[in-house]
Design an enzyme around this catalytic site. Structure first.
Site, short mmCIF file in Angstrom:
data_model
loop_
_atom_site.label_atom_id
_atom_site.label_comp_id
_atom_site.label_asym_id
_atom_site.label_seq_id
_atom_site.Cartn_x
_atom_site.Cartn_y
_atom_site.Cartn_z
N HIS A 163 42.72 -14.63 82.92
CA HIS A 163 43.10 -13.97 81.59
C HIS A 163 43.45 -12.45 81.60
O HIS A 163 42.69 -11.74 82.05
CB HIS A 163 42.02 -14.41 80.54
CG HIS A 163 42.25 -14.52 78.96
ND1 HIS A 163 43.42 -14.93 78.54
CD2 HIS A 163 41.73 -13.38 78.21
CE1 HIS A 163 43.30 -14.59 77.39
NE2 HIS A 163 42.26 -13.46 76.99
N CYS A 208 49.12 -14.91 77.80
CA CYS A 208 48.43 -13.75 77.53
C CYS A 208 48.91 -12.41 78.77
O CYS A 208 48.95 -11.42 78.16
CB CYS A 208 46.91 -13.93 77.93
SG CYS A 208 46.47 -14.63 79.62
#
Length: 910
Positions: free
Chosen positions: A851, A312
């Site tokens: 994230h 990510c």
């Protein structure tokens, strides 16, 4: 190095082990050193649970701790090695597999094979988790342990059975095919093994290829498909390319891809390309095998990126660049003539080609794209990003921009340019000259749109020499003001007894030195020219350490520690100097049965002053103590201020329990004298085990540090208010108000001002003054001089020091429209310095994980979108601002970049 043979044997099922923890520690340390001196690919390492290893470390460190504390430690020997907390419970006991997303140093440690053997000899247990050392890198080779080997899911086309295969990522395709055929019992000449990513045939794997699995873009947990001649396998989907062999260009395509439509083929260029015989799709980004080309009128730029396993961070940075107008415009056209394959600082053009191919797919697809080929190139040239650990999107961005520049640098032979001295010439002239020098050696689309220039001024603190340079920058890494300084509370004790102890809260540079703290304290307490401050940490009512080196870093002082400063008069010149430490103690009546010296109950804050090195009498020391304590004198106290007796002392040092005396046979306290002293004083040692009472005529020859203890009984407590000695605040106490302040917003402008503020260089970053011919801790000041069309701000949310790692979640208020930087730019050339935001890389969560996502604006539609790996959704502009913002992308308003996207061909412009 030869490791001594300790003849460890196992008798009756019991392991022999070294007689002392220190011996175990020595053996393991020597084995680790030997392993580090003999690194080579293929060396074996073993994974051990951090929980067990930490208990072993505590056990073997106890002898060291005993030496420091002077007290015996009874840390029990750990049991058998137990790795069950880091392996999947459902795995085969003979083939244990690590749980995913473990962090080295937090969940597990790696030890060389010889260390593992010794630990197993001593402790037994397991299960063993063996891993290999691999060597990676294109230009610079580095070693790392492959903790998570590649896991592939093999589907047998004959019966649709699925089997897991685990191999190192440097295993060749040939070795993979041999293993698959052996497992399936199939002759190699009858087997066809496919790259079956996303359950589609992306390419036939060549059974004779020596390319590694990583170089072939095979990813963690992806599928491969086995088909056998003579069996039916037509139900398996084939990619748009199928297994058709085609001539695939190894250069960037010269076709132009429109923003809103599919590729527009150009004629007349393909004959100049180099070709290679491969399945058509394998030279492209393999995730696009199911590429769904946009139709007429459909909107481009809304394709997500598949997460290939903790990628990510990469997807976030890529989406921001993929929505940077001049970058998109450049890579969607023919840029092949700009590829610099011979640049020793570049990646042979391969990184630029892989990035360009990926951008074409992102802007011509309606589905998510899997950036496998790009990740493969990235891992090859930047092995720090290989594997499947989480990384930093800004670090990836920095590498990528620099790598793209070197791959696209039009300067094939960099000229040697001898820099001229500024010679007091105007800044405009020097800056332009240095920028032209820079462009003569660096000319690419990245330099043209992403690089600016700042002015750096250094001033020597001794001779005043000024050095001015103008340097290029690719992005601005700006600190959050809350991370630049720290609030510290220090209690000042007045050695002359003129005032009560007073806590002062001062603000100092977070990464400053003790000199900064002493300067701030001196200002706060109005320190005179003939006075000085001595910093010390108090722990367990004793001096734990002194901070006497002014260059010592303040990062060594933690918020929960107790720091004091002793305000001292300067010693006469020529006299020797020694420290006198005064401790406070007294046994409570309910613990008088304690007979060991170390059971003396200390309290309060030690008092410290300097004395000369001439012998001191008991009377001298008594006078020092009286001076120190005089501000604590209670106004209602009786003139009888001594130990509960009229003459100020107890007649017998071996008094019974009711006397409150410190004496006992085991503390080696001599008989007391009849000397008249204000306090009962004992000379003691560093460990506080032996006490010798002082008389008025006693003679003490001060060493570097002389320690005495004052016995406090009821008389002293009635006379002096000891609460001033007890109430010692922490360096920084987190309170409700502090937490509230943490949530308050700071502006992007305050971050930029902190970046540009004048500050002294760190002690590890001294400047060599050409005038003094010495390294000096110069003052440094930055100023913005030239700003690029694309301006990137990196908010330094992650802070690292020797003692602390932290992420700052403070909300930064940044403008989306009308970011005006005019007042910060020193070069007044009439150019616009007005910017608007078009992309943001976000980070959610804490260190070592979290994230990443991205916000990006389709400028021609004036709409914002949220890119969360493969998922793309529209978002309101009001949602863009949040405390997760990490990297901010701005474009200049009024420049060519404002209209570039709108000028790109659209599918409805036929």
């Amino acid at each position: 190095m030869t490791i001594p043979n300790s003849d460890f044997m196992i008798e009756n099922g019991v392991c022999d082990f070294p007689t002392t923890p220190a011996e175990e520690k020595r053996i393991v340390s020597e084995l680790i050193t030997e392993s580090e001196d003999n690194l080579k690919q293929g060396n074996l390492y073993f994974v051990i649970s951090k929980r067990w290893y930490a208990s072993w470390q505590k056990y073997v460190e106890q002898s060291t701790d005993e030496c420091i504390s002077g007290e015996s430690s009874e840390v029990s020997r750990p049991g058998a090695i137990d790795n069950h907390d880091i392996i999947e419970s459902e795995n085969d006991a003979n083939d244990p597999q690590l749980r995913r997303l473990l962090v080295e140093g937090v969940d597990y440690v790696l030890v060389p094979q010889e260390v593992w053997k010794r630990l197993v000899e001593w402790y037994s247990g397991g299960p063993p988790i063996e891993r290999k050392l691999i060597c990676q890198g294109f230009y610079s080779r580095s070693y790392s342990v492959e903790v998570y080997p590649l896991c592939l899911m093999l589907t047998d086309g004959r019966d649709e059975s699925r089997t897991t295969i685990r191999l190192g990522k440097q295993t060749s395709i040939k070795e993979l095919c041999e293993k698959v055929c052996a497992m399936a019992g199939v002759a190699q000449e009858k087997a066809h093994i496919w790259d079956y990513f996303h359950k589609r045939k992306n390419g036939l794997l060549d059974p004779s290829s020596n390319k590694s699995l990583e170089e072939s873009s095979l990813q963690m947990d992806q599928d491969i498909l086995l088909e056998v001649d003579g069996s039916s396998s037509s139900q398996y989907a084939m990619s748009s390319a199928g297994n058709e062999l085609a001539l695939v260009p190894l250069e960037p395509s010269r076709s132009r891809v429109t923003i809103a439509g599919g590729p527009t083929l150009s004629n007349g260029h393909s004959t100049t390309s180099k070709f290679s015989l491969f399945p058509r799709i394998t030279s492209e980004d393999d995730g696009c095998n199911s590429l769904s080309i946009l139709g007429k009128g459909e909107k481009g730029g809304l394709a997500g990126l598949s997460n290939l396993g903790n990628t990510c961070f990469m997807n976030s940075a890529l989406q921001c660049l993929a929505h940077t107008p001049p970058i998109v415009e450049y890579f969607l056209q023919d840029y092949s003539d700009d590829i610099n394959r011979d640049n020793p600082l570049g990646m042979c053009g391969e990184l630029a080609i892989a990035f360009g191919d990926l951008l074409k797919k992102l802007w011509s697809s309606r589905n998510a794209v899997a950036p496998r080929s790009f990740k493969t190139k990235l891992a090859r040239f930047a092995p720090q990003f290989s594997g499947y650990n989480q990384h930093d999107s800004q670090e990836l961005l920095a590498f990528l921009l620099d790598g793209l520049h070197e791959d696209l640098n039009k300067v094939k032979r960099k000229p040697y340019i001898e820099l001229k001295d500024s010679d007091s010439r105007p800044d405009d002239e020097v800056a332009e000259e240095l920028w032209n020098y820079h462009k003569a050696r660096n000319d690419s689309v990245i330099v043209n749109v992403c690089q600016g220039q700042y002015k750096s001024t250094l001033v020597c603190p001794v001779c005043g020499k000024i050095s001015i340079t103008f340097d290029p920058f690719m992005y601005l890494s700006v600190p959050l003001p809350s991370t630049l300084t720290r609030s510290m509370t220090i209690t000042v004790f007045y050695c002359d007894g003129s005032r009560l102890p007073m806590p002062y809260t001062v603000t100092v540079p977070k990464h400053g030195s003790c000199r900064d703290l002493i300067t701030a304290l001196g200002t706060a307490c109005c320190l005179a020219d003939d006075e000085s401050l001595l910093l010390a940490e108090v722990y367990d009512h004793k001096i734990f350490r002194y901070f006497e080196n002014p260059l010592d870093s303040l990062s060594a002082i933690k918020d929960d520690e107790h720091i004091v400063a002793y305000r001292l008069n300067q010693m006469p010149k020529g006299s020797g100097k020694a420290k006198l430490e005064i401790l406070h103690g007294g046994l409570e009546r309910d613990v008088l049965e304690s007979v060991r010296g170390r059971d003396v109950k200390l309290f309060g804050t030690p008092l410290v002053t300097y004395v000369n090195t001439d012998p001191l009498s008991g009377t001298d020391i008594d006078a020092v103590i009286s001076g120190f304590l005089s501000p604590l004198h209670r106004v209602h106290a009786s003139s009888k201020i001594h130990n509960g007796s009229d003459n100020g002392h107890l007649a017998d040092a071996t008094a019974d329990e009711t006397s409150g005396s410190l004496s006992s046979p085991d503390t080696e306290i001599d008989d007391a004298s009849d000397g008249q002293l204000s306090f009962r004083i004992f000379l003691t040692d560093e460990r506080g085990l032996n006490y010798k009472p002082l008389q008025s005529e006693s003679s003490v020859s001060p060493g570097t540090i002389t320690r005495v203890l004052v016995e406090w009984n009821e008389g002293e407590h009635e006379t002096y208010d000891s609460s001033y000695l007890n109430e010692l605040p922490e360096v920084h106490k987190t309170s409700f108000s502090a937490k509230k302040t943490r949530q308050e917003a700071i502006s992007l402008f305050s971050c930029l001002e902190a970046f540009l503020a004048e500050e002294p260089l760190g002690p590890d970053d001294m400047w060599f003054c050409p005038s003094c011919k010495e390294h000096r801790q110069a003052n440094k000041k930055l100023d913005l001089w030239k700003l690029p069309d694309i301006l990137v701000f990196h908010l330094k949310r992650f802070t690292y020091s020797r003692y602390l790692k932290n992420k700052i979640d403070t909300f930064v208020n940044f403008p989306i429209q009308d970011l005006d930087l005019s007042k910060y730019v020193k070069n007044k050339n009439g150019q616009s310095y007005l910017y608007e935001l078009y992309a943001v890389s976000n980070h959610y969560g804490g260190l070592g994980g979290g994230h990443y996502t991205a916000y990006a604006k389709l400028i021609d539609d004036n709409k914002w979108y949220h890119f969360d790996d493969s998922h793309v959704s529209s978002v309101n502009e009001s949602e863009i601002k949040n405390s997760a913002a990490y990297v901010l992308f701005y474009r200049r308003v009024g420049s060519e970049t404002e209209t570039q996207t709108a000028e790109m061909p659209r599918s409805d412009m036929d």
